[in-house]
Design a protein around this motif. Structure first.
Motif, PDB file in Angstrom:
ATOM      1  N   ASP A  57     103.625  35.834  25.922  1.00  0.00           N
ATOM      2  CA  ASP A  57     104.260  37.025  25.368  1.00  0.00           C
ATOM      3  C   ASP A  57     103.261  37.895  24.615  1.00  0.00           C
ATOM      4  O   ASP A  57     103.399  39.118  24.573  1.00  0.00           O
ATOM      5  N   VAL A  58     102.262  37.253  24.006  1.00  0.00           N
ATOM      6  CA  VAL A  58     101.316  37.949  23.130  1.00  0.00           C
ATOM      7  C   VAL A  58      99.902  37.492  23.438  1.00  0.00           C
ATOM      8  O   VAL A  58      99.653  36.305  23.697  1.00  0.00           O
ATOM      9  N   LEU A  59      98.966  38.449  23.391  1.00  0.00           N
ATOM     10  CA  LEU A  59      97.544  38.148  23.512  1.00  0.00           C
ATOM     11  C   LEU A  59      96.855  38.643  22.244  1.00  0.00           C
ATOM     12  O   LEU A  59      96.907  39.834  21.928  1.00  0.00           O
ATOM     13  N   LEU A  60      96.231  37.718  21.503  1.00  0.00           N
ATOM     14  CA  LEU A  60      95.400  38.070  20.347  1.00  0.00           C
ATOM     15  C   LEU A  60      93.959  38.000  20.808  1.00  0.00           C
ATOM     16  O   LEU A  60      93.451  36.911  21.106  1.00  0.00           O
ATOM     17  N   LEU A  61      93.298  39.143  20.889  1.00  0.00           N
ATOM     18  CA  LEU A  61      92.046  39.243  21.641  1.00  0.00           C
ATOM     19  C   LEU A  61      90.884  39.703  20.774  1.00  0.00           C
ATOM     20  O   LEU A  61      90.885  40.824  20.253  1.00  0.00           O
ATOM     21  N   ASP A  62      89.887  38.841  20.634  1.00  0.00           N
ATOM     22  CA  ASP A  62      88.622  39.214  20.010  1.00  0.00           C
ATOM     23  C   ASP A  62      87.790  39.998  21.017  1.00  0.00           C
ATOM     24  O   ASP A  62      87.805  39.691  22.216  1.00  0.00           O
ATOM     25  N   LEU A  63      87.078  41.024  20.552  1.00  0.00           N
ATOM     26  CA  LEU A  63      86.278  41.830  21.482  1.00  0.00           C
ATOM     27  C   LEU A  63      84.905  41.230  21.735  1.00  0.00           C
ATOM     28  O   LEU A  63      84.352  41.372  22.819  1.00  0.00           O
ATOM     29  N   GLY A  64      84.334  40.547  20.739  1.00  0.00           N
ATOM     30  CA  GLY A  64      82.979  40.017  20.890  1.00  0.00           C
ATOM     31  C   GLY A  64      82.963  38.629  21.475  1.00  0.00           C
ATOM     32  O   GLY A  64      82.699  37.644  20.775  1.00  0.00           O
ATOM     33  N   LEU A  65      83.224  38.523  22.768  1.00  0.00           N
ATOM     34  CA  LEU A  65      83.263  37.224  23.439  1.00  0.00           C
ATOM     35  C   LEU A  65      81.898  36.899  24.032  1.00  0.00           C
ATOM     36  O   LEU A  65      81.116  37.805  24.358  1.00  0.00           O
ATOM     37  N   PRO A  66      81.581  35.610  24.227  1.00  0.00           N
ATOM     38  CA  PRO A  66      80.233  35.245  24.684  1.00  0.00           C
ATOM     39  C   PRO A  66      79.942  35.570  26.137  1.00  0.00           C
ATOM     40  O   PRO A  66      78.773  35.718  26.514  1.00  0.00           O
ATOM     41  N   ASP A  67      80.979  35.669  26.968  1.00  0.00           N
ATOM     42  CA  ASP A  67      80.726  35.828  28.402  1.00  0.00           C
ATOM     43  C   ASP A  67      81.096  37.208  28.944  1.00  0.00           C
ATOM     44  O   ASP A  67      80.626  37.600  30.008  1.00  0.00           O
ATOM     45  N   MET A  68      81.954  37.946  28.265  1.00  0.00           N
ATOM     46  CA  MET A  68      82.348  39.268  28.743  1.00  0.00           C
ATOM     47  C   MET A  68      82.941  40.061  27.588  1.00  0.00           C
ATOM     48  O   MET A  68      83.318  39.497  26.563  1.00  0.00           O
ATOM     49  N   ASP A  69      83.010  41.372  27.763  1.00  0.00           N
ATOM     50  CA  ASP A  69      83.578  42.232  26.730  1.00  0.00           C
ATOM     51  C   ASP A  69      85.085  42.059  26.694  1.00  0.00           C
ATOM     52  O   ASP A  69      85.750  42.031  27.740  1.00  0.00           O
ATOM     53  N   GLY A  70      85.631  41.942  25.492  1.00  0.00           N
ATOM     54  CA  GLY A  70      87.067  41.803  25.351  1.00  0.00           C
ATOM     55  C   GLY A  70      87.840  42.968  25.937  1.00  0.00           C
ATOM     56  O   GLY A  70      88.993  42.799  26.365  1.00  0.00           O
ATOM     57  N   LEU A  71      87.244  44.155  25.980  1.00  0.00           N
ATOM     58  CA  LEU A  71      87.914  45.308  26.569  1.00  0.00           C
ATOM     59  C   LEU A  71      88.197  45.082  28.045  1.00  0.00           C
ATOM     60  O   LEU A  71      89.236  45.506  28.562  1.00  0.00           O
ATOM     61  N   ASP A  72      87.279  44.400  28.732  1.00  0.00           N
ATOM     62  CA  ASP A  72      87.498  44.112  30.152  1.00  0.00           C
ATOM     63  C   ASP A  72      88.660  43.119  30.329  1.00  0.00           C
ATOM     64  O   ASP A  72      89.442  43.235  31.269  1.00  0.00           O
TER      65      ASP A  72
END
Length: 239
Positions: A57-72
């Motif tokens: 139902d919900v995604l809590l998303l950090d943008l600074g991920l180690p493998d890809m940009d959180g925006l993607d």
């Protein structure tokens, strides 16, 4: 031996995407203690795989991920799940970063560091609004703009305009009070939550996105109603 508790399917499911162990453990513990079913992914690729396998139902998303940009990650999951509530957790505070997050499909954002109580209040506000059905309303026509709130459709000169959820809600509130000055406090209460507290920067970013999408859709041929900024007060949609 006691029988293991069976998860309540009515409790909202939250996928946390965060590579920081301390923050991740804190969010998992806090959400589970507040009656949410939470899972935790440390990378963008793991989050995409998890969100594909299970319905959240919900995604809590950090943008600074180690493998890809959180925006993607936000763009992919928004395309797959239009109904998914996406809240970005970010240390980026510049307007351009906030705008990029909302344009990628996020419904809201929280700037790190944030308190768990603020996050839980935001979640309650968003989820409550999604469960309250809106009464049918007649379409509003202003110049070449037609806003059908019941169908959640916005058209310009007959062509549909793709607005983000909060952009549509913001325009709908202004259209309900066309010609009248609408305060920032009223807009925050109507579009976000009557108990909203903290910065109203979200309103400014959402308004900027709304204006940009309408202007781009209108081009040189369609006539748009003007949204006037009332400094120190709010906005007015001109008749």
């Amino acid at each position: 031996m006691p029988t293991p508790a069976v998860p309540d399917p009515s409790r909202p499911r939250v996928l946390i995407v965060e590579d920081d162990d301390t923050i991740g453990r804190h969010l998992v513990s806090g959400l589970r203690g507040s009656d949410y079913r939470s899972s935790w992914s440390r990378t963008g690729s793991a989050a995409l795989a998890e969100a594909t396998q299970s319905a959240y139902d919900v995604l809590l998303l950090d943008l600074g991920l180690p493998d890809m940009d959180g925006l993607d990650v936000a763009r992919v999951l928004r395309a797959r799940r239009p109904d998914l509530l996406i809240i970005i957790l970010t240390a980026r505070t510049d307007d351009i970063d906030v705008i990029a997050g909302l344009d990628a499909g996020a419904d809201d954002y929280l700037v790190k560091p944030f308190s768990l109580s603020v996050l839980l209040a935001r979640l309650r506000a968003h989820l409550r609004r999604r469960t309250v059905p809106a009464p049918p309303q007649e379409p509003v026509r202003l110049a070449d703009l037609v806003l059908d709130v019941s169908a959640r459709r916005c058209t310009l000169d007959g062509d549909e305009v793709a607005l983000r959820a909060k952009e549509f809600d913001l325009l709908a509130v202004l259209a309900q009070h066309v010609g009248d000055a609408v305060s920032r406090e009223t807009l925050m209460a109507e579009v976000w939550d009557e108990n909203w507290f903290g910065s109203t920067k979200t309103l400014d970013v959402t308004m900027a996105g709304l204006r940009r999408r309408l202007t781009q859709a209108a081009g040189a041929r369609a006539r748009l109603p003007r949204i006037t900024t009332l400094r120190g007060h709010g906005y007015r949609l001109e008749p």
